[in-house]
Each structure stands twice: as structure tokens, then as C-alpha cells.
Design an enzyme around this catalytic site. Sequence first.
Site, PDB file in Angstrom:
ATOM      1  N   ARG A   1      -3.635  -0.210  -5.348  1.00 51.10           N
ATOM      2  CA  ARG A   1      -3.232   0.593  -6.493  1.00 51.10           C
ATOM      3  C   ARG A   1      -3.279  -0.251  -7.758  1.00 51.10           C
ATOM      4  O   ARG A   1      -3.046  -1.465  -7.707  1.00 51.10           O
ATOM      5  CB  ARG A   1      -1.807   1.122  -6.311  1.00 51.10           C
ATOM      6  CG  ARG A   1      -1.633   1.990  -5.092  1.00 51.10           C
ATOM      7  CD  ARG A   1      -0.537   2.997  -5.261  1.00 51.10           C
ATOM      8  NE  ARG A   1      -0.925   4.061  -6.173  1.00 51.10           N
ATOM      9  CZ  ARG A   1      -1.668   5.103  -5.843  1.00 51.10           C
ATOM     10  NH1 ARG A   1      -2.125   5.239  -4.622  1.00 51.10           N
ATOM     11  NH2 ARG A   1      -1.969   6.024  -6.724  1.00 51.10           N
TER      12      ARG A   1
ATOM     13  N   GLY B   1      -3.110  -4.427   6.851  1.00 54.06           N
ATOM     14  CA  GLY B   1      -2.033  -5.418   6.809  1.00 54.06           C
ATOM     15  C   GLY B   1      -2.286  -6.628   7.684  1.00 54.06           C
ATOM     16  O   GLY B   1      -1.345  -7.266   8.159  1.00 54.06           O
ATOM     17  N   SER B   2      -3.559  -7.002   7.858  1.00 53.51           N
ATOM     18  CA  SER B   2      -3.805  -8.181   8.704  1.00 53.51           C
ATOM     19  C   SER B   2      -3.349  -9.462   7.994  1.00 53.51           C
ATOM     20  O   SER B   2      -2.895 -10.407   8.654  1.00 53.51           O
ATOM     21  CB  SER B   2      -5.272  -8.273   9.121  1.00 53.51           C
ATOM     22  OG  SER B   2      -6.095  -8.546   8.027  1.00 53.51           O
ATOM     23  N   ASN B   3      -3.431  -9.498   6.670  1.00 60.80           N
ATOM     24  CA  ASN B   3      -2.875 -10.653   5.949  1.00 60.80           C
ATOM     25  C   ASN B   3      -1.355 -10.695   6.087  1.00 60.80           C
ATOM     26  O   ASN B   3      -0.761 -11.759   6.260  1.00 60.80           O
ATOM     27  CB  ASN B   3      -3.262 -10.593   4.472  1.00 60.80           C
ATOM     28  CG  ASN B   3      -4.660 -11.138   4.224  1.00 60.80           C
ATOM     29  OD1 ASN B   3      -4.889 -12.334   4.310  1.00 60.80           O
ATOM     30  ND2 ASN B   3      -5.600 -10.248   3.952  1.00 60.80           N
TER      31      ASN B   3
ATOM     32  N   HIS C   1      -8.203 -11.995  -3.201  1.00 57.34           N
ATOM     33  CA  HIS C   1      -9.390 -11.195  -3.519  1.00 57.34           C
ATOM     34  C   HIS C   1     -10.556 -11.718  -2.682  1.00 57.34           C
ATOM     35  O   HIS C   1     -10.752 -12.940  -2.586  1.00 57.34           O
ATOM     36  CB  HIS C   1      -9.703 -11.303  -5.016  1.00 57.34           C
ATOM     37  CG  HIS C   1     -10.878 -10.476  -5.424  1.00 57.34           C
ATOM     38  ND1 HIS C   1     -10.795  -9.104  -5.589  1.00 57.34           N
ATOM     39  CD2 HIS C   1     -12.162 -10.822  -5.667  1.00 57.34           C
ATOM     40  CE1 HIS C   1     -11.998  -8.642  -5.917  1.00 57.34           C
ATOM     41  NE2 HIS C   1     -12.837  -9.660  -5.972  1.00 57.34           N
TER      42      HIS C   1
END
Length: 292
Positions: free
Chosen positions: A183, A104-106, A201
Site C-alpha cells: 500500500r 509474509g516469508s520475510n 525492495h
Amino acid sequence: MSGIEGKDIREESTRLSEEEVPLKPGPMPGLPNEPVPQPAVPGVEPEPLTLPGLPAVADPEEADDSAENEGDPAAQLRELEQALPDGEGPNKPYRVAVFASGSGSNFQAMLDTARAGQLGAQIALLVSDKPQSKAVERARAAGVPVFVFTPKEYDSREAYERVILEELAKAKIDLIVLAGYMRLLTSVLVEPYMGRMINIHPSLLPSFPGKDAAGQAVAHGVRISGATVHFVDGGMDTGPIIAQRAVDVYPEDSAADLQLRIQDQERLLYPEVVSWFAAGRVKLDGRQVRLF
Ligand code: GAR
């Protein structure tokens, strides 16, 4: 529960590293390291937001809750949102749901940008399939509402996506931001949010879609790779490209080295793109994404 036919639309990449590194923007001589917004075309009215083969995303103000909504997932979603108790109305403030499975760094970069008053949007929900993930920990620390689910407790992907859809409607989400959500997605989620779901991406698409993008780039021997933010459509990493940032690839790089260098750029790029959406600046014209 009866099954809604849904098709898998993309295959998530395997995360190469969840390790975090300090931000080091790394200028690249001679390379465009800033997102290059496309200028408005003078005198030309922006087209309504559409994706190939799909109807325009209608203005919520013009939503019709009649039987005309039958077979129109976006209209059905708006109907569901309107039937729920209202907080601040559907679009004010602009409400973002982040989907994340790992570090979850973004997501953290978005929280930090919001806290600095530069996102123009509220992070209203974190959705995660990994209750123990660092992303969930970050959301709880920041007081962001969390919806976590355990996929194996459901009969199918469509079944848990229908539950997620309800959570998104309750939270009156304007934009879904996929940030390392590992997912496959089905049409249950993709169709109602067509034009309002974006992904990041770790490659310069259309090169190296799918899994292990950094590993693919290193194996191929490219000298430049990067990050791409794009709309999610019905293919694997195929949606219209919103913004890209390039990074150098060095001969001695491992896939993990490259992934970390790309992620440094992702954390700068992704919050900026979300701020463009919140400001209503992103328009889609065929495959061309224009920034107004
Ligand atoms: C990011 O590098 C993102 O590009 C990648 O997962 C990482 C999540 O990192 N996504 C994909 O590979 C999707 N195909 P984070 O959890 O630290 O934000």
C-alpha cells in the site's frame, strides 16, 4: 474525520509470486554476497539519526511533552506513547512492527530468527491490510499480536493510517519493518517514524524502483540484480541504503524466477539488518549509513 494532508511516498511493487521455496543461498563467484557493513570512523562520534530535510530523531529520554512538540510528529508520537499504560518502557526490549500484505516469508524469517535468539528484538505487532493473508496466518500461529484493517472501510489512506499510528503507539514500537506491504504510505505514518521505518525492495536500488522490480530487471537485460534494505523517506524507494545483496540474472530467467532468487537472499538479509537496529548499531550520516 478531518483530513490530515498526506502525500503518497511510494508505490508498492506487485508481488510476482507468493510461492515459497526452500532457502538456497546460492554463492556468486566474484560477487559480494554478504552485506558489507561500513566500518566506524575511528575517533568520530556518530551523528544523530537524521534524514535529509528533517530534524534529527531525538533521544526519547530527552522528549519534552510541552507545547514545543506542536508540528513535530515524532515528538507527538512519543507524547502519545508516554500517555499510554506502560508495559516494559519504550525501548526494552526493542520492539518491531512488521507490515505485510501477502505471503509474509520475510516476516516468517524474522520470527524464526527471533525464536533462535538471534534477532535481539521482539516482533511485537503484525500490521496487515489483508485479513486472509498468509502473513496474518503466520502471526496467529506464532502468537504475535495482529492489527488487520480493511482499507475500503475508511474514507482515506490518512484515516486508516491514523488508526495504525495509535496501534503502534500502544505497542510502543521502536522500528517499523515493511515486508511486502503493498500500500502507498502517507506522511501520517512516515513522518513520525522517519529514521525508524525500513523497507526491503527486490532490486539493487537505485535501479528499478517501484512496481515489478524483477520484471523491470529481466526486461532491461541486467546480469546482476538483488535486494536492498533502505530507510523510508519522502520518495519512492529513494531512502538511504542500509544493505544490499546481489544475485545473478540468467538469460533464461523469467521475472518470477528472478523474484524467487532475490527472495532467498531477502530472507537472510532482512533479519540481519533488524538485528543491527536492535543492537543500536545503525547510524545515518547524510546519505551514508554506517554500522557501528
Ligand atoms: C518481497 O520480495 C519484497 O521485496 C517485495 O515484496 C515481497 C514480499 O514477500 N516488496 C516490494 O516489492 C516492495 N516494493 P513476502 O510477503 O514473502 O515477504
